[in-house]
Design a protein around this motif. Structure first.
Motif, PDB file in Angstrom:
ATOM      1  N   ALA A  12       0.822  -1.211   0.000  1.00 33.32           N
ATOM      2  CA  ALA A  12       0.000   0.000   0.000  1.00 33.32           C
ATOM      3  C   ALA A  12       0.856   1.260   0.000  1.00 33.32           C
ATOM      4  CB  ALA A  12      -0.925  -0.003   1.209  1.00 33.32           C
ATOM      5  N   ILE A  13       2.065   1.165   0.525  1.00 33.77           N
ATOM      6  CA  ILE A  13       2.952   2.328   0.584  1.00 33.77           C
ATOM      7  C   ILE A  13       3.609   2.582  -0.776  1.00 33.77           C
ATOM      8  CG2 ILE A  13       5.117   3.192   1.597  1.00 33.77           C
ATOM      9  CD1 ILE A  13       4.298   1.616   4.164  1.00 33.77           C
ATOM     10  N   GLY A  14       4.069   1.517  -1.407  1.00 32.69           N
ATOM     11  CA  GLY A  14       4.848   1.684  -2.629  1.00 32.69           C
ATOM     12  C   GLY A  14       4.051   1.802  -3.905  1.00 32.69           C
ATOM     13  N   SER A  15       2.771   1.440  -3.879  1.00 29.11           N
ATOM     14  CA  SER A  15       2.050   1.326  -5.148  1.00 29.11           C
ATOM     15  C   SER A  15       1.533   2.647  -5.697  1.00 29.11           C
ATOM     16  CB  SER A  15       0.891   0.337  -4.998  1.00 29.11           C
ATOM     17  OG  SER A  15       0.123   0.616  -3.865  1.00 29.11           O
ATOM     18  N   CYS A  16       1.045   3.550  -4.841  1.00 36.49           N
ATOM     19  CA  CYS A  16       0.413   4.772  -5.354  1.00 36.49           C
ATOM     20  C   CYS A  16       1.345   5.616  -6.217  1.00 36.49           C
ATOM     21  CB  CYS A  16      -0.146   5.602  -4.197  1.00 36.49           C
ATOM     22  SG  CYS A  16      -1.629   4.892  -3.453  1.00 36.49           S
ATOM     23  N   PRO A  17       2.539   5.996  -5.732  1.00 31.92           N
ATOM     24  CA  PRO A  17       3.398   6.803  -6.600  1.00 31.92           C
ATOM     25  C   PRO A  17       3.857   6.049  -7.831  1.00 31.92           C
ATOM     26  CG  PRO A  17       4.569   6.145  -4.615  1.00 31.92           C
ATOM     27  CD  PRO A  17       3.136   5.783  -4.402  1.00 31.92           C
ATOM     28  N   THR A  18       4.000   4.728  -7.726  1.00 32.34           N
ATOM     29  CA  THR A  18       4.432   3.946  -8.879  1.00 32.34           C
ATOM     30  C   THR A  18       3.392   4.035  -9.992  1.00 32.34           C
ATOM     31  OG1 THR A  18       5.384   2.432  -7.256  1.00 32.34           O
ATOM     32  CG2 THR A  18       5.431   1.733  -9.545  1.00 32.34           C
ATOM     33  N   VAL A  19       2.123   3.903  -9.630  1.00 29.43           N
ATOM     34  CA  VAL A  19       1.050   3.975 -10.623  1.00 29.43           C
ATOM     35  C   VAL A  19       0.971   5.372 -11.234  1.00 29.43           C
ATOM     36  CG1 VAL A  19      -1.451   3.872 -10.939  1.00 29.43           C
ATOM     37  CG2 VAL A  19      -0.299   2.119  -9.577  1.00 29.43           C
ATOM     38  N   ILE A  20       1.002   6.400 -10.405  1.00 30.90           N
ATOM     39  CA  ILE A  20       0.865   7.759 -10.937  1.00 30.90           C
ATOM     40  C   ILE A  20       2.079   8.129 -11.775  1.00 30.90           C
ATOM     41  CG2 ILE A  20       0.459  10.177 -10.357  1.00 30.90           C
ATOM     42  CD1 ILE A  20      -1.861   8.177  -9.771  1.00 30.90           C
ATOM     43  N   ASN A  21       3.272   7.718 -11.365  1.00 32.28           N
ATOM     44  CA  ASN A  21       4.453   7.954 -12.198  1.00 32.28           C
ATOM     45  C   ASN A  21       4.285   7.305 -13.576  1.00 32.28           C
ATOM     46  OD1 ASN A  21       5.717   9.381 -10.160  1.00 32.28           O
ATOM     47  ND2 ASN A  21       7.005   7.685  -9.487  1.00 32.28           N
ATOM     48  N   ALA A  22       3.692   6.118 -13.591  1.00 31.45           N
ATOM     49  CA  ALA A  22       3.489   5.414 -14.864  1.00 31.45           C
ATOM     50  C   ALA A  22       2.461   6.131 -15.728  1.00 31.45           C
ATOM     51  CB  ALA A  22       3.055   3.974 -14.598  1.00 31.45           C
ATOM     52  N   VAL A  23       1.391   6.624 -15.127  1.00 35.46           N
ATOM     53  CA  VAL A  23       0.356   7.321 -15.894  1.00 35.46           C
ATOM     54  C   VAL A  23       0.915   8.604 -16.494  1.00 35.46           C
ATOM     55  CG1 VAL A  23      -1.863   8.520 -15.721  1.00 35.46           C
ATOM     56  CG2 VAL A  23      -1.540   6.313 -14.583  1.00 35.46           C
ATOM     57  N   VAL A  24       1.655   9.372 -15.713  1.00 37.19           N
ATOM     58  CA  VAL A  24       2.262  10.604 -16.234  1.00 37.19           C
ATOM     59  C   VAL A  24       3.229  10.274 -17.364  1.00 37.19           C
ATOM     60  CG1 VAL A  24       3.777  12.536 -15.659  1.00 37.19           C
ATOM     61  CG2 VAL A  24       1.928  11.888 -14.091  1.00 37.19           C
ATOM     62  N   ASP A  25       4.019   9.215 -17.197  1.00 34.56           N
ATOM     63  CA  ASP A  25       4.954   8.805 -18.240  1.00 34.56           C
ATOM     64  C   ASP A  25       4.209   8.427 -19.522  1.00 34.56           C
ATOM     65  OD1 ASP A  25       7.698   8.021 -19.115  1.00 34.56           O
ATOM     66  OD2 ASP A  25       6.766   6.039 -19.233  1.00 34.56           O
ATOM     67  N   ALA A  26       3.095   7.734 -19.377  1.00 37.78           N
ATOM     68  CA  ALA A  26       2.319   7.333 -20.553  1.00 37.78           C
ATOM     69  C   ALA A  26       1.785   8.552 -21.291  1.00 37.78           C
ATOM     70  CB  ALA A  26       1.173   6.419 -20.130  1.00 37.78           C
ATOM     71  N   VAL A  27       1.196   9.481 -20.547  1.00 34.69           N
ATOM     72  CA  VAL A  27       0.610  10.665 -21.172  1.00 34.69           C
ATOM     73  C   VAL A  27       1.684  11.501 -21.851  1.00 34.69           C
ATOM     74  CG1 VAL A  27      -0.625  12.811 -20.727  1.00 34.69           C
ATOM     75  CG2 VAL A  27      -1.360  10.692 -19.613  1.00 34.69           C
ATOM     76  N   GLN A  28       2.834  11.656 -21.192  1.00 35.14           N
ATOM     77  CA  GLN A  28       3.912  12.445 -21.787  1.00 35.14           C
ATOM     78  C   GLN A  28       4.486  11.772 -23.033  1.00 35.14           C
ATOM     79  OE1 GLN A  28       6.842  14.357 -19.473  1.00 35.14           O
ATOM     80  NE2 GLN A  28       5.319  15.442 -18.245  1.00 35.14           N
TER      81      GLN A  28
END
Length: 789
Positions: free
Chosen positions: A747-763
């Motif tokens: 639960a600690i490590g997953s949130c930023p990992t997912v959002i980092n991936a979404v931002v990377d995808a959009v960019q």
């Protein structure tokens, strides 16, 4: 010990035999002779003055036994807060009264106004509808920043304003941090929201109060993660019941995730009403009621700044956070955005200067408290998102930037008052890169682009603090209880063992893992060991289960108690074999005299302890039972490196997680299979927060997400298959098992990992978007893409 058992073996969960076949014993399964039922009439407005409560019609309805209101509890204590925070000006936090039933005002939708006790649930519910309320609506304050403005409506009239505390840490670093940011070669700034959550454990809360008029003994059966603490708080601070006259029992508990740590008003009411009515009183929470009464979670608004020098070394971190407390202070609420959050803002990195400011705010919402991770997810999310943004601004690889700034020497004293005892963050990243197949990412992205989809890769490194300790330190920080753990090991005459622990299981697998530890030490089969927990009448005083403390603190207490057992048994064995105690060895359940073939079995020694015909009574008393209390001298520090690949459909905003890989350092692992399950569960909850879950109020304080129709829980098809690895742990240096805790990592490590991936995808689609707040729902992602075009 056979290789198919003991520490390191994936022993199957013995609890599952009853859980999966429906024969568990949960609190709602407990029905006492003559019990009555309670229904709570709750406020449907967020803020209002109670001018009158007319219960006359309701009291005459069939089956109604008695109706209680706040006037019945004016002499009772306030529901206590278990942690007192002192702010950056040396002032203690504001701590308003938290009544069992509303007194004079209601302060959030769901605030209990009256309690109707009747012969049946239906009769109690019907009578509640007949109660006439005269409540004068008052303006509700929901937005935290607005709540602090001059002239804002006050949640508590007896307080000067809605600020609970203004905390700074480390306060003496503030000027140096300000100066470092001013002189930095580069500063990355990010504003973000850690969205409010509803815990939603599988089993809603239940309380059954009972009273024995002949003995004066009270009993509370409740869905609790720490029954001893509930007994202490409720007995001493709310109902004035001596502890020896109050028993708290928490049987099987269907999940908690933090929401069942706290002492709730419903527990105090059922205990009190049972004595008043001289009959058992039972309350079972509905799922709809849980949305309005269970402590909620997260709800931070943060600005974070990361300063770097010309060589991209981190030089300073500064954060300003608004943390929502809700209408009242829940048991551990003040510690979450402060000591469990601020002390982790150094993360895995050798940043020399850190300053954390937290303004805790009262609002007309449900109280907020710990939820899986409790402060560490909030810290990790801020830090790992701003590092990712900095890498993009600097045009450097996000993994290389992290590696450059990793702490590499241990022990390491951070600038936020904690000392990491062990770790190897580069090795974790090496394992992640090997398992996540980063080399194949470009090809996978190209395949997605052929179908008009965007693929992103997000990574994250984190460290957490578990097994909060030691007691003398947390006492200085404001904790109003010790944070030790206890165990009593009772050996029967035939060699079987009962271990009584102050820890409590609500899904972690204690009944499987704890026997592995004791069995491994003695060399007997795990089936010879039973675990008892959850009943204050037959377990030693303990602090319960939360904060990934069970094996590190509770398990260590068992080790210490078992060591006492072995030492005494060795004396008996030495006497039986007429040998020196120093020459006695224990292995595989046999005591042997070193260098000889003389031996005596475990069962023979335990029998001699209870049938002392040939026994040195002048040196050793009969019996074989020992108790130990273990108070750690430091936190444990699990760490991890996570990677996530997502597919984003730019036409709809839909985010699909395609791959998720973890590399964790949990120190020594007792049961790998159970650890896998704990990581999987944490990932599901973190991904749920990142993609779907959002507890939302309107401007009038009405909860807009008050059911599963409006609050999106993660489902199986929202999750990919996880690649989980915890094979490269560095043992904890200060507990006897070398363990670190695993329950919250996912639960600690997953949130930023997912959002980092979404931002990377959009960019990757040429869209200049540097942040999207959680949850990244299709509508939110689509709108962000349109706004950034």
């Amino acid at each position: 010990m056979p290789k198919d058992g003991g520490i390191g073996a994936s022993s199957k969960r013995r609890e599952d035999a009853r859980f999966l076949t429906g024969i568990g014993n949960y609190t709602d399964d407990i029905n006492l002779h003559g019990q009555a039922y309670v229904h709570f009439l709750r406020s449907d407005v967020a803020h209002g003055k109670i001018n009158g409560i007319d219960t006359s019609t309701a009291e005459s309805m069939p089956g109604v036994i008695r109706i209680f209101t706040g006037k019945d509890f004016e002499t009772a204590g306030s529901i206590p807060c278990g942690w007192q925070v002192t702010d950056r000006f040396g002032e203690v936090m504001k701590e308003p009264r938290h009544p069992i039933l509303a007194e004079g005002k209601v302060r959030h939708v769901g605030d209990p106004i009256a309690a109707i006790v009747a012969e049946t649930r239906e009769q109690a519910r019907d009578a509640a509808e007949a109660i006439e309320l005269d409540i004068e609506d008052l303006p509700a304050v929901i937005d935290m920043k607005a709540a602090l403005e001059d002239g804002s409506t006050k949640v508590h009239d007896d307080l000067s304003d809605n600020l609970c505390f203004d905390w700074g840490f480390v306060e003496e670093n503030k000027q140096a941090v300000d100066d470092a940011i001013k002189s930095a070669a580069h500063v990355t700034t990010l504003e973000l929201v850690n969205n409010r959550l509803v815990p939603n454990a599988m089993e809603p809360r239940v309380a059954v109060g009972d009273f024995n008029r002949g003995t004066g003994e009270h009993t509370l059966y409740t869905t609790s993660q720490n029954p001893h603490v509930i007994r202490l708080l409720m007995g001493a601070f709310v109902l004035n019941i001596p502890e020896h006259k109050l028993r708290v029992v928490a049987p099987d508990v269907g999940g908690g995730f933090g929401s069942k740590i706290y002492h709730y008003a419903e527990e105090a009411f059922c205990t009190y009403a049972a004595r008043e009515l001289n009959r058992p009183v039972k309350w079972t929470c509905t799922r709809s009621e849980a949305f309005l009464s269970d402590a909620q979670a997260r709800d931070h608004v943060t600005k974070i700044e990361l300063a770097l020098d010309a060589d991209n070394n981190f030089t300073a971190v500064r954060t300003e956070t608004y943390a929502n407390m809700g209408a009242y202070l829940s048991t551990f609420a003040p510690s979450i955005p402060t000591w469990l959050h601020g002390t982790l803002m150094a993360g895995n990195y050798k940043t020399p200067l850190v300053y954390v400011n937290v303004k805790a705010v009262f609002t007309n919402t449900v109280p907020v408290d710990a939820y899986r991770g409790a402060g560490r997810p909030e810290a990790t999310y801020q830090l790992e998102r701003v590092i990712d943004k900095a890498a993009r601004e600097l045009g450097v690889d996000p993994i290389a930037l992290r590696r450059q700034n990793f702490i590499t020497e241990f022990p390491y004293a951070t600038p936020v008052a904690v000392e990491y005892d062990s770790g190897d963050f580069n090795r974790l990243m090496d394992k992640l890169e090997a398992n996540a197949d980063f080399d194949g990412f470009a090809a996978r992205r190209a395949e997605n682009e052929k179908t008009g989809k965007l693929r992103g890769l997000g990574i994250n490194c984190f460290i957490e603090a578990c097994g909060i300790a030691p007691s003398h330190l947390v006492g200085q920080l404001g904790a109003r209880a010790g944070l030790y753990e206890s165990a009593t090991v009772r050996v029967n005459a035939t060699g079987g063992i009962t271990v009584m622990t102050g820890s409590h299981s609500h899904g972690q697998g204690h009944e499987t893992v704890f026997p592995q530890v004791v069995a491994d030490m003695i060399g007997i089969d795990e089936s010879m060991i039973e675990i008892e927990h959850g009943d204050t009448a037959n377990t030693p005083m303990g602090m319960g289960t939360y904060g990934s403390r069970s094996i590190a603190v509770g398990g260590s207490a068992m080790v210490r108690a078992t060591e006492k057992i072995i030492n005494k048994a060795r004396k008996i064995a030495a006497h039986l074999m007429e040998a020196a105690e120093a020459d006695i060895e224990l292995k595989d359940g046999q005591f042997t005299v070193a260098g000889t073939d003389k031996s005596v079995a475990w069962g023979d020694v335990t029998l001699a302890a209870y049938v002392p015909h040939n026994y040195p009574l002048e040196d050793i008393e009969p019996g074989l039972e020992e108790t130990a209390f273990y108070d750690p001298n430091n936190f444990t520090y699990p760490a991890g490196a996570y990677a996530c690949e997502v597919e984003v459909d730019p036409e709809t905003g839909r985010v699909t997680i395609e791959r998720f890989t973890t590399a964790d350092d949990f120190g020594n692992v007792v049961n790998p299979m159970i650890v896998d399950g704990q990581v999987h569960g944490g990932l599901a909850q973190g991904i749920g927060q990142a993609l779907l879950e959002n507890c939302s109020y309107d401007e009038n304080g009405q909860l807009l997400s008050a059911s599963y129709m409006d609050y999106a829980m993660p489902r199986a098809d929202d999750m990919p298959f996880f690649t989980v690895d915890h094979s490269n742990g560095t043992p904890c240096a200060h507990n006897p098992l070398g363990v670190k805790g695993c329950g919250e990592a996912g639960a600690i490590g997953s949130c930023p990992t997912v959002i980092n991936a979404v931002v990377d995808a959009v960019q990757s689609g040429g869209i200049n978007l540097d942040h999207i707040d959680m949850p990244v729902t299709p509508g939110r992602v689509w709108q962000a893409i349109q706004s950034a075009k």
